[in-house]
Design an enzyme around this catalytic site. Structure first.
Site, PDB file in Angstrom:
ATOM      1  N   TRP A  20    -108.080 -29.701 -68.986  1.00 39.93           N
ATOM      2  CA  TRP A  20    -107.689 -29.132 -67.687  1.00 39.93           C
ATOM      3  C   TRP A  20    -108.280 -29.901 -66.497  1.00 39.93           C
ATOM      4  O   TRP A  20    -108.490 -29.337 -65.438  1.00 39.93           O
ATOM      5  CB  TRP A  20    -108.073 -27.646 -67.603  1.00 39.93           C
ATOM      6  CG  TRP A  20    -107.591 -26.849 -68.762  1.00 39.93           C
ATOM      7  CD1 TRP A  20    -106.304 -26.465 -69.031  1.00 39.93           C
ATOM      8  CD2 TRP A  20    -108.379 -26.339 -69.852  1.00 39.93           C
ATOM      9  NE1 TRP A  20    -106.243 -25.750 -70.207  1.00 39.93           N
ATOM     10  CE2 TRP A  20    -107.505 -25.664 -70.741  1.00 39.93           C
ATOM     11  CE3 TRP A  20    -109.735 -26.390 -70.163  1.00 39.93           C
ATOM     12  CZ2 TRP A  20    -107.940 -25.051 -71.903  1.00 39.93           C
ATOM     13  CZ3 TRP A  20    -110.170 -25.783 -71.329  1.00 39.93           C
ATOM     14  CH2 TRP A  20    -109.280 -25.120 -72.178  1.00 39.93           C
ATOM     15  N   HIS A  21    -108.503 -31.191 -66.678  1.00 42.36           N
ATOM     16  CA  HIS A  21    -109.082 -32.003 -65.600  1.00 42.36           C
ATOM     17  C   HIS A  21    -108.056 -32.977 -65.022  1.00 42.36           C
ATOM     18  O   HIS A  21    -108.405 -34.091 -64.628  1.00 42.36           O
ATOM     19  CB  HIS A  21    -110.308 -32.771 -66.113  1.00 42.36           C
ATOM     20  CG  HIS A  21    -111.441 -31.891 -66.539  1.00 42.36           C
ATOM     21  ND1 HIS A  21    -112.573 -32.375 -67.171  1.00 42.36           N
ATOM     22  CD2 HIS A  21    -111.621 -30.541 -66.431  1.00 42.36           C
ATOM     23  CE1 HIS A  21    -113.394 -31.365 -67.433  1.00 42.36           C
ATOM     24  NE2 HIS A  21    -112.836 -30.245 -66.999  1.00 42.36           N
ATOM     25  N   TYR A  22    -106.801 -32.578 -64.977  1.00 40.86           N
ATOM     26  CA  TYR A  22    -105.760 -33.464 -64.446  1.00 40.86           C
ATOM     27  C   TYR A  22    -105.975 -33.676 -62.947  1.00 40.86           C
ATOM     28  O   TYR A  22    -106.525 -32.830 -62.241  1.00 40.86           O
ATOM     29  CB  TYR A  22    -104.373 -32.897 -64.734  1.00 40.86           C
ATOM     30  CG  TYR A  22    -104.172 -31.460 -64.326  1.00 40.86           C
ATOM     31  CD1 TYR A  22    -103.720 -31.135 -63.054  1.00 40.86           C
ATOM     32  CD2 TYR A  22    -104.433 -30.415 -65.217  1.00 40.86           C
ATOM     33  CE1 TYR A  22    -103.536 -29.823 -62.673  1.00 40.86           C
ATOM     34  CE2 TYR A  22    -104.260 -29.095 -64.840  1.00 40.86           C
ATOM     35  CZ  TYR A  22    -103.812 -28.806 -63.574  1.00 40.86           C
ATOM     36  OH  TYR A  22    -103.642 -27.498 -63.194  1.00 40.86           O
TER      37      TYR A  22
END
EC number: 4.1.2.10
Length: 552
Positions: free
Chosen positions: A491-493
């Protein structure tokens, strides 16, 4: 036949574990979360006038938007627009134990987490609540690495950077208390050579460390929304359930050379009514809607590649070829096991930072188990069986692989289409191979022995949930195949409107006056082990910088 026997044994084992009290769940009731004092300046968008004027309009009350709004409100009138609601009346959002439920209990309208799936088929999520993704994440807090500051394209005042981090940390960051699984992971990392041990630190350092957490000792979450406590209440208004449709642009020849200026935004409330928020002289519109939301709003406002916007029938305000380009997501790979010992819920608290670009982390959860088997001897229990599952995962530095974001619809409520092109660059794949090999070393460490099950004749093994690591971990091709087959997200886009392509070194949109982006869409690399610390710092940092600019 083997699979049926194995499933039967697993189900029987789980029943036995339940009877022995090994599988357990927390019986603690969720804490009553009293609304914080600053809720008095937060209102539903339906309560706002159809038109009003502000010095600064911030689109997105997320990880960066909340600290930015709080800072600017010290001297100017600020409107913060958030498409979701408030987190404080949602027990799962506010609770450590509600993390998985928040990510899975989603809908298309108002759930705090909004799910999306990349074109590769990897499920993902974005925040849709005041606090943004800092209100739905695993809470790990760690500052950025040196490489991020060197390669970000910004000229940083490091003294102000440190002061901005500290401003955040005083309010919402805590030292976690390690329990069974996190202690074992710490010991295993040190055993396999992830040195030195850096103890508890918020700094990014090679080696093994305990990071900060935005969950306090009671398990209560503290997100960037809590930073609104610093706001000057007479100067700020926060509208929730306010969906911004587009930025209002006007032609305006100026000394800067740009002939397009942002003059406000159009947003819609829950009843479908439109509102116009406009900026005063010298004011700005600031997009802080995240790596998906900010590029999407640029497209819908007519800022993007001319030919592409024309295919959607969107009037072109500025031909900007790089909006939606240079999108990245850090791939996550790992393994999960069912341990034979009691286990607690623990989110990421310990991290191992290796020299070759892998970040090793772990979590444990007690989750409901639903067996596909039915037995005349076992009646369906009144409550579900709960099973402990532990996970070891690795995230790679960077990444280098470049993706692309485009519209799926002209309706801003519909997620854009995104392809991250995981492992398309060989360097990312090499880092994943190295990281997953290190997971193999961790599993073979003495610290992990208590998490293996005992079999006949003294044999011991892990009971994996999902794909195990390959047996031949020395084979690069086999390990690379594992990375590709098991890729998921952490979830680090980020990216989609990066510095030097879409925004300048002050995060102003190139070619547009009075429009700035302050969020992860401007990043070309993910900062450190988790970006939330740096995004909150960025909101505070840019707010201070903008205040200084106005004082000149």
């Amino acid at each position: 036949m083997t699979k049926r026997i194995d499933s039967s044994l697993l189900y029987t084992a789980l029943v036995v574990l339940l009877l022995l009290g090994v599988v357990h769940r927390s019986n603690a009731r969720p804490r009553v979360n009293r609304p914080p004092g600053f809720m008095r300046f937060i209102s539903n968008a339906t309560d706002f006038a159809s038109e009003d004027y502000y010095d600064y309009i911030i689109v997105g009350g997320g990880t960066a938007g909340c600290p930015l709004a709080a800072t600017l409100s010290q001297s100017f009138r600020v409107l913060l627009l958030e498409r979701g609601g408030v987190p404080y009346n949602r027990p799962n959002v506010m609770s450590h134990d509600g993390f998985l439920t928040t990510l899975t209990d989603v809908n298309n309208f108002d759930s705090p987490a909004q799910s999306f799936i990349s074109e590769e088929g990897v499920p993902n999520a974005r925040g849709r609540v005041l606090g943004g993704s800092s209100a739905i994440n695993a809470g790990f807090y760690s500052r950025a690495d040196k490489q991020f500051f060197e390669n970000s394209g910004l000229v940083w005042d490091l003294s102000s950077v440190n002061q901005s981090y500290e401003w955040v940390e005083r309010a919402i960051v805590f030292r976690p208390q390690l329990r069974t699984w996190q202690t074992a992971i710490r010991d295993a990392l040190l055993e396999v050579g992830v040195h030195p041990f850096n103890g508890f630190t918020l700094e990014h350092k090679v080696g093994t460390k305990i990071g900060g957490s935005t969950f306090d000792r009671t398990g209560r979450r503290h997100s960037s929304a809590d930073l609104l406590r610093y706001a000057r209440s007479s100067n700020i208004r926060v509208a929730v359930y306010a969906t911004v449709e587009r930025v209002l642009l006007a032609s305006s020849p100026s000394v800067s050379g740009s002939n397009v200026s942002a003059i406000g935004v159009v947003y819609r409330d829950q009843l479908g009514r439109f509102h116009h928020a406009l900026i005063r002289d010298r004011g700005e519109v600031i997009l802080s809607a995240g790596a998906l939301g900010s590029p999407q709003l640029l497209f819908l406002s007519g800022i993007g590649p001319r030919s592409y916007l024309s295919t959607w029938g969107i009037p072109v305000a500025l031909d900007q070829p790089h909006v939606g380009d240079f999108v990245y997501d850090n791939p996550r790979n790992g393994i999960s096991i069912v341990p034979p010992v009691p286990m607690e819920n623990s989110l990421i608290q310990v991290v191992g930072v290796t020299e070759d670009g892998a970040f090793l982390e772990a979590a444990s959860n007690v989750i409901p188990f639903a067996s596909p088997l039915h037995s005349v001897f076992i009646r369906a229990p009144a409550s579900p069986l709960y099973v402990p599952v532990t996970t070891i995962m690795e995230k790679i530095l960077g990444p280098v692989s470049i993706g692309l974001l485009r519209l799926a619809s002209t309706d801003v409520r519909i997620n854009p289409v995104v392809r991250f092109n995981y492992f398309s660059d060989p360097q990312d794949l090499e880092r994943c191979v190295n990281g997953t090999r290190k997971i193999g070393e961790i599993l073979r460490s003495r610290a992990m022995q208590d998490f293996m099950i005992r079999e006949w004749f003294g044999n011991r093994r892990f009971r994996f949930v999902g794909a195990p690591l390959p047996v031949d971990q020395s084979n690069d091709l086999v390990m690379a195949d594992f990375c590709r087959r098991t890729v998921s997200t952490i979830w680090h886009y980020h990216g989609g409107a990066v510095v030097g392509k879409v925004v300048d070194s002050d995060l102003k949109v190139i070619g547009v006056n009075s429009l700035r982006l302050v969020d992860g869409s401007t990043f070309n690399i993910s900062p450190g082990t988790n970006p939330q610390a740096t995004l909150m710092m960025l909101g505070r940092y840019m707010g201070l910088k903008m205040l200084r600019e106005r004082m000149r």
